[in-house]
Design an enzyme around this catalytic site. Structure first.
Site, PDB file in Angstrom:
ATOM      1  N   THR A 167       0.895  -1.141   0.000  1.00  0.00           N
ATOM      2  CA  THR A 167       0.000   0.000   0.000  1.00  0.00           C
ATOM      3  C   THR A 167       0.935   1.191   0.000  1.00  0.00           C
ATOM      4  OG1 THR A 167      -1.637  -1.193   1.312  1.00  0.00           O
ATOM      5  CG2 THR A 167      -1.689   1.180   1.528  1.00  0.00           C
ATOM      6  N   ARG A 195     -13.520  -7.363  -3.102  1.00  0.00           N
ATOM      7  CA  ARG A 195     -12.923  -7.327  -1.761  1.00  0.00           C
ATOM      8  C   ARG A 195     -12.453  -5.899  -1.427  1.00  0.00           C
ATOM      9  NH1 ARG A 195      -7.487  -5.897   0.170  1.00  0.00           N
ATOM     10  NH2 ARG A 195      -7.132  -7.016   2.102  1.00  0.00           N
ATOM     11  N   VAL A 196     -12.742  -5.475  -0.210  1.00  0.00           N
ATOM     12  CA  VAL A 196     -12.263  -4.173   0.253  1.00  0.00           C
ATOM     13  C   VAL A 196     -11.353  -4.410   1.458  1.00  0.00           C
ATOM     14  CG1 VAL A 196     -12.921  -1.949   1.245  1.00  0.00           C
ATOM     15  CG2 VAL A 196     -14.325  -2.963  -0.555  1.00  0.00           C
ATOM     16  N   GLY A 197     -10.174  -3.820   1.423  1.00  0.00           N
ATOM     17  CA  GLY A 197      -9.217  -4.000   2.517  1.00  0.00           C
ATOM     18  C   GLY A 197      -9.348  -2.905   3.571  1.00  0.00           C
ATOM     19  N   ASP A 198      -8.308  -2.777   4.366  1.00  0.00           N
ATOM     20  CA  ASP A 198      -8.315  -1.803   5.457  1.00  0.00           C
ATOM     21  C   ASP A 198      -8.126  -0.365   4.974  1.00  0.00           C
ATOM     22  OD1 ASP A 198      -5.610  -2.805   4.750  1.00  0.00           O
ATOM     23  OD2 ASP A 198      -4.970  -1.224   6.117  1.00  0.00           O
ATOM     24  N   THR A 217      -0.234  -0.084   6.802  1.00  0.00           N
ATOM     25  CA  THR A 217      -0.071  -0.922   5.613  1.00  0.00           C
ATOM     26  C   THR A 217       0.151  -2.346   6.111  1.00  0.00           C
ATOM     27  OG1 THR A 217       1.494  -1.510   3.864  1.00  0.00           O
ATOM     28  CG2 THR A 217       2.346  -0.115   5.595  1.00  0.00           C
ATOM     29  N   GLY A 218      -0.222  -3.323   5.302  1.00  0.00           N
ATOM     30  CA  GLY A 218      -0.010  -4.700   5.738  1.00  0.00           C
ATOM     31  C   GLY A 218      -1.209  -5.561   5.423  1.00  0.00           C
ATOM     32  N   GLY A 220      -4.601  -6.541   5.321  1.00  0.00           N
ATOM     33  CA  GLY A 220      -5.789  -5.723   5.492  1.00  0.00           C
ATOM     34  C   GLY A 220      -6.834  -6.279   6.430  1.00  0.00           C
TER      35      GLY A 220
HETATM   36  N1  GLY Z   1      -3.344  -3.181   3.372  1.00  0.00           N
HETATM   37  C1  GLY Z   1      -3.753  -3.345   2.049  1.00  0.00           C
HETATM   38  C2  GLY Z   1      -4.827  -4.300   1.886  1.00  0.00           C
HETATM   39  O1  GLY Z   1      -4.886  -5.308   2.581  1.00  0.00           O
HETATM   40  O2  GLY Z   1      -5.659  -4.085   1.041  1.00  0.00           O
END
Ligand code: GLY
Length: 287
Positions: A167, A195-198, A217-218, A220
């Site tokens: 990210t 899919r939606v991440g963090d 970052t990491g 999600g």
């Molecule tokens: N941190 C990025 C994601 O998992 O989408």
């Protein structure tokens, strides 16, 4: 008067040798942060994010990962310490999702997703320009191969699982003591369409308020589960130094998942990542 500062990262796990990318983003961002115009922190993190979105080494904008079905959807968010938030999730066919997040911020909404986000962007004059790259295509082929062979990485076992997150993001504190944060991502290496991440979720991938700004970052799903950015922010609000606040979250983040964090408070800033692996930059204005 506070000393302006900007921090940027190129993703947890992005090689530290690639830190010239985030450092260049800080250099560009600092010009906006110190130009004396309004919304300095916000403009700084937007322009810093654009530099990183345009850098093919990082998984955001140009360089964003493909979904397992071969589509390319991205997430991005912007937030300020005066409560403005603009966010897009699973947006397609734009080169700089962070610029769309900026437009959403001025709309009546906080988040737009999927087809609605893409249409909004094009309608508002953002070019129909999918950021397709050969590098991302190869990453998808490799992910599909790992799925087929069952030779999954430890964090992919839920697909077992997932990996190759990455990210980009920036946090800034302006001379007037206001903060802003930006975050943009192509997601992980193994993910379904939709899919939606963090990253686009306030409190999870980013947090911004009167005490400071945080960008994560990491992995999600794990960052969402823990509301990691909110936790770091709360520690800062309680008086912890941002460096200690980031390190504490990294230390308690459950393996095999990984996290990286950058944060700025009123007086200080900090950054930390699992195994210390994260391309990063920081730049403070001179007095
Ligand atoms: N941190 C990025 C994601 O998992 O989408």
């Amino acid at each position: 008067m506070t000393l302006p500062v900007i921090l940027a990262h190129g993703g947890a796990g992005a090689p530290n040798e690639d830190s010239d990318g985030p450092q260049q983003a800080c250099e560009v961002g600092l010009k906006f942060l110190t130009d004396g115009e309004i919304d300095a922190a916000l403009r700084a993190v937007v322009e810093a994010a654009v530099v990183l979105e345009n850098d093919v080494r990082f998984n955001a904008g140009t360089g964003a990962n493909y979904r397992l079905d071969g589509s390319l959807q991205m997430d991005a968010i912007l937030a300020t310490s005066d409560g403005r938030i603009g966010s897009v999730a699973a947006i397609e066919r734009v080169r700089n999702p962070i610029r769309v997040a900026r437009l959403v911020m001025d709309s009546p909404h906080i988040m737009l997703c999927g087809d609605g986000a893409t249409r909004f962007a094009h309608h508002r004059g953002i070019a129909d320009d999918p950021p397709v790259t050969e590098k991302a295509r190869k990453r998808l082929e490799s992910a599909l191969e790992r799925l087929k062979s069952g030779k999954l990485r430890p964090t992919e076992r839920k697909w077992q699982g997932r990996d190759m997150h990455g990210t980009i993001g920036a946090v800034a504190r302006a001379a007037d003591g206001t903060f802003a944060v930006s975050c943009s991502t192509g997601g992980t290496s193994m993910m379904l369409r939709g899919r939606v991440g963090d990253s686009p979720l306030f409190g999870a991938g980013t947090m911004c308020g009167e005490h400071g700004a945080v960008c994560a970052t990491g992995d999600g799903e794990e960052i969402i589960r823990r509301l990691a950015s909110m936790r770091v922010y709360m520690r800062i609000a309680e008086g912890m130094h941002p460096q200690a606040a980031c390190e504490t979250e990294v230390a308690v983040f459950p393996p095999p998942y990984t996290i990286g964090l950058i944060a700025a408070s009123r007086e200080a800033h900090g950054m930390a990542a699992t195994d210390d692996k994260m391309a990063r930059g920081v730049l403070e204005a001179q007095e």
